[in-house]
Design an enzyme around this catalytic site. Structure first.
Site, PDB file in Angstrom:
ATOM      1  N   CYS A 169      53.497  20.701  75.332  1.00  0.00           N
ATOM      2  CA  CYS A 169      52.968  21.551  76.407  1.00  0.00           C
ATOM      3  C   CYS A 169      52.256  22.781  75.845  1.00  0.00           C
ATOM      4  O   CYS A 169      51.333  23.300  76.460  1.00  0.00           O
ATOM      5  CB  CYS A 169      54.094  21.986  77.326  1.00  0.00           C
ATOM      6  SG  CYS A 169      55.072  20.623  77.971  1.00  0.00           S
TER       7      CYS A 169
ATOM      8  N   LYS B 128      51.533  11.569  85.082  1.00  0.00           N
ATOM      9  CA  LYS B 128      50.755  12.790  85.335  1.00  0.00           C
ATOM     10  C   LYS B 128      49.282  12.568  84.990  1.00  0.00           C
ATOM     11  O   LYS B 128      48.933  11.613  84.263  1.00  0.00           O
ATOM     12  CB  LYS B 128      51.305  13.948  84.502  1.00  0.00           C
ATOM     13  CG  LYS B 128      51.054  13.809  83.010  1.00  0.00           C
ATOM     14  CD  LYS B 128      51.752  14.880  82.186  1.00  0.00           C
ATOM     15  CE  LYS B 128      51.096  16.232  82.327  1.00  0.00           C
ATOM     16  NZ  LYS B 128      51.580  17.177  81.245  1.00  0.00           N
TER      17      LYS B 128
END
Ligand code: SRM
Ligand code: SF4
Length: 551
Positions: A473, A182
């Site tokens: 996250c 990512k």
């Protein structure tokens, strides 16, 4: 394909990408809808669907999550209504979450509905393409871009241009559909670093160059550098800025992962706004073609920078760019404490205001979304924005409409003046939907601050971030108090627990917090947090405050 990948064995994800590019899935949606999730090829279902933003949820099999892209966190009321309609059809299974990247995720999605959902998205200009797996995540920008009288640069157009380039205007771009991992990009436009630039793989922070220094990348006159700034250009330069040119210092390599967390480091490069898109492309080409692909835990951009050294990395980026980079400006312009944008604030446009509403842990239901769309239309211009704190901003509310706006019932739940813990609370998805989670987060986070706010008084906000596992996250490392889910032992039993992070600083002089206490069972957390809030953040027990008041 990468240098490294050709010389080392490929991990499972590299293999599945080599077998069939994730984006190929785009043409198979009708087929999957007809097949149903149980009959689908598992690799397509569990992994490749993420290339179109569709996430299989092992916790709720058959009920998928969809992650959109919201460049700069901005959407229209019509788009919000479409998102609301999508989750509404799933009844109790349907809801949405505003994410820590100024974005939104929808829940309860059935595979058979995907063709219809994509058609609806298309009709209103929404895309979910390349929002998961080894792609570039939602690109964040200043949540009050174009509204804030003190902004240095209106980030909206630039963020959109980068997204358009990287995703082929939301249709999908095979050039960037097979990165080693990512990749996060952020552009700060104000003085308070509202985007957490330091935790992105590639970030741009405002910085002025002396006009005379602006030579080697391009001979740009100050007017050229300013021409790209969008609306409201009058206040964009500081008083002594005639001989200064606006641009960005570039940071690279910031990331969080279970094994390692790093703040981004300066690339020693300054770019004018009109060179930002090209630089993004150059950095991504270098990452795509040379980033390490053998070990998923060591594949983010910083690992390549480690392997090569910053000088080689910078030189390679220059070679892709086809020109030299200018050295960084001696200082950046991030010199404010970070704002949370909750409350009502005057815009730079006379007579207009923006209102920041606190959305507890970012969770929205269909009726909330319809109502937000209505408020944005009735009181504003239909525009809605998200923040990285999982809240919303409604811009362009006329002074004359403000008093009525403030009486709207929705503001009782989504307050413009929440408690000092509530206003800064952030939480990742946690065990309700995420199979990586070691603990339940969102409900626990809400219950905890309710009790703490009942017991304590505060003089300033305290930013508490919950994250369900070390993937981070919920960004516990940027919080005043970060709580990271773990499993811990007590009286011979395994319990849900947290590791506690402290010292995260956002805004000017941003730096990451570190783990200070490990393995606290969640059932023992509340008194400990109370203690930390009293000792470190000036909170007072309400009873005590009452006694002092009575004296
Ligand atoms: Fe994340 C994986 C949710 C922001 C680091 N993240 C996941 C998955 C997809 C795992 C999964 O398949 O279940 C989670 C989906 C759960 C769900 O159902 O919602 C998930 N990440 C989220 C969101 C929704 C948290 C939130 O509640 O806001 C955020 C979505 C952002 C977006 O709109 O794109 C989210 N994730 C982040 C951030 C914060 C940020 O970007 O500022 C990070 C740390 C920063 C970073 O990436 O450097 C983050 N997520 C991860 C990682 C660790 C990456 C690594 O390099 O190891 C994973 C696991 C992975 O990629 O292997 C992960
Ligand atoms: Fe899931 Fe862990 Fe990310 Fe929370 S931090 S959303 S539990 S992967």
């Amino acid at each position: 394909m990468t240098d490294t990948a050709t010389t080392t064995s490929l991990n499972k994800f590299e293999k599945l990408k080599a077998e069939k590019d994730g984006l190929a899935i785009k043409n198979e949606i009708e087929k999957f809808a007809a097949l149903g999730w149980e009959a689908m090829n598992e690799t397509d279902r569990d992994h490749r669907l993420k290339w179109v933003g569709v996430f299989f949820r092992p916790v709720t099999p058959g009920k998928f999550m969809m992650r959109l892209r919201m460049p700069n966190g901005i959407l229209t009321s019509s788009q919000m209504r479409v998102l609301a309609q999508v989750v509404q059809r799933y009844g109790d299974d349907g809801c949405a979450d505003i994410t820590t990247r100024q974005n939104i995720q929808l829940r309860g999605i059935r595979i058979e509905d995907l063709p219809d959902i994509f058609n609806r998205f298309h009709a209103v200009g929404l895309t979910s393409v390349q929002s998961g797996m080894d792609n570039i995540r939602n690109i964040t920008g200043d949540p009050v871009a174009g509204l804030d009288a003190d902004e240095l640069y209106d980030t909206r157009e630039l963020v959109q241009q980068i997204q358009d380039m990287l995703t082929n205007k939301g249709e999908g771009n095979p050039e960037f559909s097979n990165l080693p991992r990512k990749f996060n990009i952020a552009i700060a436009g104000g003085r308070d670093n509202s985007v957490h630039a330091e935790i992105n793989d590639l970030a741009f922070v405002p910085a002025f160059k002396e006009a005379g220094e602006h030579t080697s990348l391009r001979e740009a006159a100050p007017t050229t550098a300013l021409s790209n700034r969008g609306a409201g250009e009058q206040n964009l330069l500081s008083a002594d800025s005639h001989d200064k040119i606006f641009g960005f210092n570039v940071l690279v390599g910031g990331f969080f992962s279970a094994k390692r967390c790093e703040a981004a480091i300066p690339l020693n490069a300054w770019v004018a706004p009109e060179d930002v898109v090209a630089l993004c492309r150059a950095v991504l080409e270098v990452f795509r073609d040379h980033g390490p692909r053998a070990n998923r835990q060591k594949s983010r951009l910083m690992w390549l920078i480690d392997e090569w050294g910053l000088d080689k990395f910078r030189a390679e980026v220059e070679s892709r760019l086809g020109k030299s980079l200018l050295p960084a400006a001696p200082k950046d312009e991030i010199d404010w404490e970070k704002r949370d944008h909750i409350g009502v604030y005057k815009q730079k446009q006379a007579g207009l205001n923006y209102a920041g509403l606190n959305i507890p842990v970012g969770r929205l239901y269909a009726e909330d979304m319809f109502e937000i769309a209505r408020l944005a239309e009735v009181y504003g211009t239909g525009e809605i924005r998200f923040t990285v704190e999982q809240n919303i901003v409604i811009p362009n509310i006329a002074e004359s409409r403000l008093a009525t706006f403030l009486t709207e019932p929705l503001l009782e739940r989504f307050s413009i003046d929440p408690g000092l813990l509530a206003r800064s609370l952030v939480s990742c998805t946690g065990a309700q939907f995420c199979n990586f989670a070691l603990i339940e987060t969102k409900n626990r986070a809400l219950a905890m601050i309710k009790v703490l706010e009942e017991e304590l008084t505060f003089t300033k906000p305290v930013r508490i971030h919950w994250t369900g596992c070390p993937n981070s996250c919920g960004q516990p490392q940027v919080a005043d108090i970060g709580l990271m889910g773990t499993k811990t032992r007590k009286n011979g039993k395994t319990l849900e627990g947290v590791d506690i992070y402290m010292g995260g600083k956002v805004g000017k002089d941003a730096h990451l917090g570190t783990c200070v206490i490990k393995g606290i069972p969640c059932e023992d957390l509340q008194p400990l947090l109370q203690d930390l809030l009293i000792k470190n953040f000036g909170a007072k027990l309400k009873q005590e405050a009452l006694l002092v008041g009575n004296c």
